[in-house]
Each structure stands twice: as C-alpha cells, then as structure tokens.
Design a protein around this motif. Structure first.
Motif, PDB file in Angstrom:
ATOM      1  N   PRO A   3     -17.242   0.966 -23.634  1.00 19.01           N
ATOM      2  CA  PRO A   3     -18.223   0.524 -24.729  1.00 19.01           C
ATOM      3  C   PRO A   3     -18.563  -0.849 -24.420  1.00 19.01           C
ATOM      4  CG  PRO A   3     -15.985   0.678 -25.790  1.00 19.01           C
ATOM      5  CD  PRO A   3     -15.892   1.214 -24.160  1.00 19.01           C
ATOM      6  N   VAL A   4     -19.940  -1.049 -24.200  1.00 17.93           N
ATOM      7  CA  VAL A   4     -20.398  -2.357 -24.580  1.00 17.93           C
ATOM      8  C   VAL A   4     -21.659  -2.484 -25.531  1.00 17.93           C
ATOM      9  CG1 VAL A   4     -21.799  -4.240 -23.158  1.00 17.93           C
ATOM     10  CG2 VAL A   4     -19.962  -3.014 -22.034  1.00 17.93           C
ATOM     11  N   LEU A   5     -21.569  -2.973 -26.780  1.00 21.38           N
ATOM     12  CA  LEU A   5     -22.384  -2.740 -27.752  1.00 21.38           C
ATOM     13  C   LEU A   5     -23.251  -3.973 -27.710  1.00 21.38           C
ATOM     14  CD1 LEU A   5     -19.808  -1.583 -30.733  1.00 21.38           C
ATOM     15  CD2 LEU A   5     -20.941  -0.208 -28.837  1.00 21.38           C
ATOM     16  N   THR A   6     -24.527  -3.679 -27.972  1.00 22.85           N
ATOM     17  CA  THR A   6     -25.564  -4.808 -27.989  1.00 22.85           C
ATOM     18  C   THR A   6     -26.553  -4.642 -29.120  1.00 22.85           C
ATOM     19  OG1 THR A   6     -25.727  -4.855 -25.288  1.00 22.85           O
ATOM     20  CG2 THR A   6     -27.142  -6.004 -26.510  1.00 22.85           C
ATOM     21  N   ILE A  61     -21.110  -4.242 -37.591  1.00 18.37           N
ATOM     22  CA  ILE A  61     -21.171  -3.405 -36.182  1.00 18.37           C
ATOM     23  C   ILE A  61     -19.986  -2.766 -35.872  1.00 18.37           C
ATOM     24  CG2 ILE A  61     -22.117  -3.425 -33.798  1.00 18.37           C
ATOM     25  CD1 ILE A  61     -24.343  -3.479 -35.932  1.00 18.37           C
ATOM     26  N   ALA A  62     -18.888  -3.731 -35.709  1.00 17.51           N
ATOM     27  CA  ALA A  62     -17.570  -3.281 -35.252  1.00 17.51           C
ATOM     28  C   ALA A  62     -17.093  -2.247 -36.220  1.00 17.51           C
ATOM     29  CB  ALA A  62     -16.729  -4.584 -35.355  1.00 17.51           C
ATOM     30  N   SER A  63     -17.279  -2.330 -37.692  1.00 21.31           N
ATOM     31  CA  SER A  63     -16.924  -1.460 -38.440  1.00 21.31           C
ATOM     32  C   SER A  63     -17.543   0.187 -38.223  1.00 21.31           C
ATOM     33  CB  SER A  63     -17.075  -1.787 -39.848  1.00 21.31           C
ATOM     34  OG  SER A  63     -16.293  -2.902 -40.256  1.00 21.31           O
ATOM     35  N   GLY A  84     -16.178 -10.534 -28.348  1.00 20.35           N
ATOM     36  CA  GLY A  84     -17.632 -10.692 -28.075  1.00 20.35           C
ATOM     37  C   GLY A  84     -18.343 -12.068 -27.701  1.00 20.35           C
ATOM     38  N   VAL A  85     -19.762 -12.013 -27.524  1.00 19.51           N
ATOM     39  CA  VAL A  85     -20.256 -13.106 -27.439  1.00 19.51           C
ATOM     40  C   VAL A  85     -21.558 -13.129 -27.858  1.00 19.51           C
ATOM     41  CG1 VAL A  85     -21.125 -12.383 -25.214  1.00 19.51           C
ATOM     42  CG2 VAL A  85     -21.177 -14.802 -25.643  1.00 19.51           C
ATOM     43  N   TYR A  86     -22.276 -14.097 -28.436  1.00 19.37           N
ATOM     44  CA  TYR A  86     -23.473 -14.352 -29.260  1.00 19.37           C
ATOM     45  C   TYR A  86     -24.021 -15.676 -28.367  1.00 19.37           C
ATOM     46  CZ  TYR A  86     -27.044 -15.299 -32.498  1.00 19.37           C
ATOM     47  OH  TYR A  86     -28.223 -15.566 -33.127  1.00 19.37           O
ATOM     48  N   TYR A  87     -25.419 -15.208 -28.172  1.00 21.95           N
ATOM     49  CA  TYR A  87     -26.108 -16.248 -27.520  1.00 21.95           C
ATOM     50  C   TYR A  87     -27.065 -17.027 -28.311  1.00 21.95           C
ATOM     51  CZ  TYR A  87     -24.181 -14.210 -23.466  1.00 21.95           C
ATOM     52  OH  TYR A  87     -23.374 -13.705 -22.724  1.00 21.95           O
ATOM     53  N   VAL A  88     -26.645 -18.337 -28.671  1.00 19.93           N
ATOM     54  CA  VAL A  88     -27.557 -19.167 -29.388  1.00 19.93           C
ATOM     55  C   VAL A  88     -28.733 -19.654 -28.724  1.00 19.93           C
ATOM     56  CG1 VAL A  88     -27.449 -21.406 -30.786  1.00 19.93           C
ATOM     57  CG2 VAL A  88     -25.302 -20.002 -30.874  1.00 19.93           C
ATOM     58  N   CYS A 112     -26.230 -10.279 -29.283  1.00 13.45           N
ATOM     59  CA  CYS A 112     -24.601 -10.208 -29.660  1.00 13.45           C
ATOM     60  C   CYS A 112     -24.297  -9.070 -28.502  1.00 13.45           C
ATOM     61  CB  CYS A 112     -24.304 -10.138 -30.867  1.00 13.45           C
ATOM     62  SG  CYS A 112     -22.340 -10.431 -31.048  1.00 13.45           S
ATOM     63  N   LEU A 113     -23.026  -9.155 -27.810  1.00 12.66           N
ATOM     64  CA  LEU A 113     -22.428  -7.864 -27.288  1.00 12.66           C
ATOM     65  C   LEU A 113     -20.942  -8.178 -27.517  1.00 12.66           C
ATOM     66  CD1 LEU A 113     -24.777  -9.210 -25.186  1.00 12.66           C
ATOM     67  CD2 LEU A 113     -23.611  -8.039 -23.384  1.00 12.66           C
TER      68      LEU A 113
END
Length: 228
Positions: free
Chosen positions: A24-27, A88-90, A136-140, A194-195
């Motif tokens: 799973p890769v959530l976006t 989202i994780a929940s 995860g990673v979020y892109y500012v 965000c991924l």
C-alpha cells in the motif's frame, strides 16, 4: 497494487492471473495546503538558517533532529497537518481480530517527525524506517521537480528485492501489473501532497539539481491499542 484476477486464454487452456501481495502507498492532498505550506516553509527555512543539520550519513542536505521537537517549533501548522495524516491512517487500518474490535480501539502515536531541505546536489540513500507501521512524507515545496529534469523524485523499491532480475535479467512477466518486479519506481510529488507507506518499504530520494529548495517533512507513526 493488487488487481482482480485476469482470465487469459491460450490454446484451449484458460489461465487465471491474480497479482498478489500488494504494497500500500497512500496518496492524498492536504486540506488548505497552500496556507499550511506558506507557514511550514517559513519556519523550516528559518530553522535551517539557525540550526546545524542533523547528522545522518544517508542524507545530503539539511534535516532537523529525528525526534519530536518539530511539534514545538513548527506548531500549530505541523499539528494541523498531522491531524490529516492520522485521520487517513485510521481510515486505512483496522484491527485484525473482529472480536477484539469491541474491546479495544486503535490510536496513533507520532514516533518521530523531521524536516528536510535539499538544494542542488541533495539526495537520500535507500533506507527503511524499522519499527513503524506507517511512514510518510509531506511535500511543503516540490522545488523544480515538475520540469522532469531536476530529479528529486521519491524512489520506492520492490520489497521482494531484485531476485526476478537476478535470475533472468532478459525476461519479464507477461502481465503489465508485474512489469515493475525486481525494480524501483520513481514518483514526482507536488506541493501539498502526502504519501503514506509501510515503514519496511525501502525508499530513497533521487539526486536533486534544482535551484529552488525542495522542502519535505518525514514522519513515522506507531499504533497504540486502547481499552474501551
């Protein structure tokens, strides 16, 4: 991602094909990300200018300490962002045993969170995040990645390793969903994206050659069970 079985007829024999063991890769795009990114970009670049980089041999660039200090110096924007992430994780995780779900609830703890700033020549070597269920990673700010020439993409590696390519590098499975077997995939993110992915999934950042800072936030989430 796993897909429905595909029937393939060869001669008089029908073969059912079912790609299994999906990763799973959530976006998702954060709500009001333009406002969030303006504030996060400001505090992260101020931090970069005033604090030395966290020592990490895997990273070429600036990172803040891999702890929970960012929850203080980047508040309240970082707390707002994490609210979206935890939601989202929940939504995408559940307790395995249905009988336990009536007695316990699943909550999430931010184990660590840190900011990254990469300029021309920056990169991250391949690595996993052991011990975390979701990473995860979020892109500012995606910098100049959108031009397709400046690099900086997030690179995800097949968790099955390179075995298919090692055994027969001149072959591939005749199934489009399996053409990435034994390889890696590079994703070009955008600001506000965000991924989320399993902590065991090896990932890296391709060398970035843009002139505008590439700013991201990485984090790890650990599950906690609460009694009802």
């Amino acid at each position: 991602m796993a897909s429905e079985p595909v029937a393939h007829t060869t001669s008089k024999i029908e073969v059912s094909i079912a790609p299994l063991f999906a990763t799973p890769v959530l976006t998702f795009i954060a709500e009001e990300h333009e406002r969030l990114n303006a504030e996060l970009s400001r505090v992260i670049l101020e931090r970069e200018a005033s604090q030395p980089a966290h020592s990490d041999p895997e990273v070429i660039g600036w990172s803040s300490p891999h702890d929970l200090s960012m929850l203080e110096w980047a508040a309240p924007a970082i707390n707002e962002l994490l609210g979206h992430v935890i939601h989202i994780a929940s939504q995408m995780t559940e307790l395995l045993d249905a009988s336990v779900r009536h007695e316990q609830s699943l909550e999430w703890r931010v184990a660590e969170i840190w900011a990254n700033v990469q300029r021309n020549g920056g990169s991250n070597a391949a690595h996993p995040h052991p011990g975390s269920f979701w990473s995860g990673v979020y892109y500012v700010d995606s910098g100049e990645m959108s031009d397709g020439l400046s690099g900086g993409e997030l690179r995800l590696f097949d968790p099955r390793g390179c075995l298919p390519r090692m055994l027969a590098p001149y072959l591939r499975y005749k199934i489009p969903a399996l053409h990435d077997a034994g390889t890696s995939i590079s994703l070009t993110p955008s600001a506000g994206q965000c991924l989320l992915f399993p902590g065991w999934l090896f990932h890296a950042v391709n060398v970035y050659s843009g002139n505008v800072p590439r700013i991201s936030i990485a984090f790890n989430l650990d599950p906690m069970l609460k009694g009802s």
